[in-house]
Design an enzyme around this catalytic site. Structure first.
Site, short mmCIF file in Angstrom:
data_model
loop_
_atom_site.label_atom_id
_atom_site.label_comp_id
_atom_site.label_asym_id
_atom_site.label_seq_id
_atom_site.Cartn_x
_atom_site.Cartn_y
_atom_site.Cartn_z
N ARG A 178 -18.01 3.75 -42.61
CA ARG A 178 -17.28 4.00 -41.36
C ARG A 178 -15.78 3.90 -41.60
NH1 ARG A 178 -19.32 0.70 -36.34
NH2 ARG A 178 -18.03 2.26 -35.27
N CYS A 233 -12.41 -3.90 -35.52
CA CYS A 233 -13.66 -3.26 -35.92
C CYS A 233 -13.82 -2.02 -35.06
CB CYS A 233 -14.85 -4.22 -35.75
SG CYS A 233 -14.98 -4.92 -34.09
#
Length: 276
Positions: A178, A233
């Site tokens: 990611r 995040c």
């Protein structure tokens, strides 16, 4: 460790009137699952706080997928759970670490210092054949003194300034794929905030338990402990185990960007870095 307690500690304090246990179990794939499981069984004396209903606010155009909750509302919920600054609080989830850590960070932000995370969570508790119950407790309402610690929170403007000036360390806590933009299962764009380093949050735990301080220090050995650090995040949840680990390793100038990547990409003008 300063912010993490093991099952043995909690078992010894299970009936203490000045200790409150908070169940934070949650499933992003099934948002009702955590509360359903709590109703089935939980640690004796535990109250339930839901990631989306209690520990997050209403999602808007900006602020990310799990924005800060309304602090006055959260304080009332804490008071109704019998939590004051004189009460020590320990939070647990299924053992992932992130949901309990989110609660831990929020209480730190609210000015409550005696708050901890249960190492290994509910899974480890069950494996040790320790007591559980379906009984939902009630507590006398307490007064919670709100004393926001703004030094723990990185605003969007601060992150934008850090990207421009490169005067702070940005840590992306998501898994490598990611971070690199190779895959993105949740957010509309892939990649990371420009200049960020990748320190996957799950590498700070082993079998649902936090690594000892010596190993946490090794994870962050390439960082300057005197330099300001901002962790993020996807939505401000899984970054918190890194926040906690950095604090355990002796880093003092650590902030959480609650909006995280989902907030960053909500501004069309913001640049994104990726491997593609």
């Amino acid at each position: 460790m300063k912010f993490v307690k093991d099952s043995e500690w909690l078992l010894n304090h299970l009936n203490d009137v000045d200790v409150r246990i908070v169940d934070c179990r949650f499933s992003l794939a099934d948002p009702q699952k955590g509360e359903i499981n709590y109703r089935k069984n939980h640690l004796p004396g535990a109250v339930y706080f839901d990631l989306e209903k209690d520990l997050s606010g209403t999602v808007g155009d900006h602020g990310g997928r799990h924005p800060l909750p309304d602090m006055d509302v959260l304080v009332k919920k804490l008071e109704n759970a019998g939590i004051s600054h004189e009460i020590s609080v320990i939070a647990y989830d299924d053992g992932e670490g992130a949901f309990a850590a989110r609660f831990w960070w929020l209480l730190q932000y609210l000015g409550h210092s005696n708050v901890y995370v249960l190492d290994g969570g509910f899974k480890n508790w069950l494996e040790a054949d320790l007591p559980v119950t379906p009984n939902v407790p009630t507590f006398k309402r307490e007064d919670f003194r709100l004393d926001l610690r703004q030094e723990l929170l990185a605003t969007y403007e601060e992150v934008k300034d850090a990207v421009s000036k490169r005067n702070k360390v940005l840590i992306d806590s998501r898994e490598v794929k990611r971070f690199l933009g190779i895959e993105e299962p949740i957010d509309k764009k892939a990649g990371h905030i420009p200049g960020a380093l990748n320190k996957p949050w799950m590498e700070g735990l082993r079998g649902g338990r936090y690594l000892p301080i010596s190993e946490q220090s090794e994870r962050f050995a390439n960082l300057d402990s005197t330099q300001p650090i901002i962790v993020y995040c996807g939505s401000g949840v899984t970054a918190v185990p890194n926040f906690l680990a950095l604090k355990e390793a002796g880093f003092e100038k650590v902030k959480l960007y609650v909006g995280s990547f989902s907030d960053w990409i909500s501004y069309e003008e913001n640049k994104i870095e990726s491997s593609s």
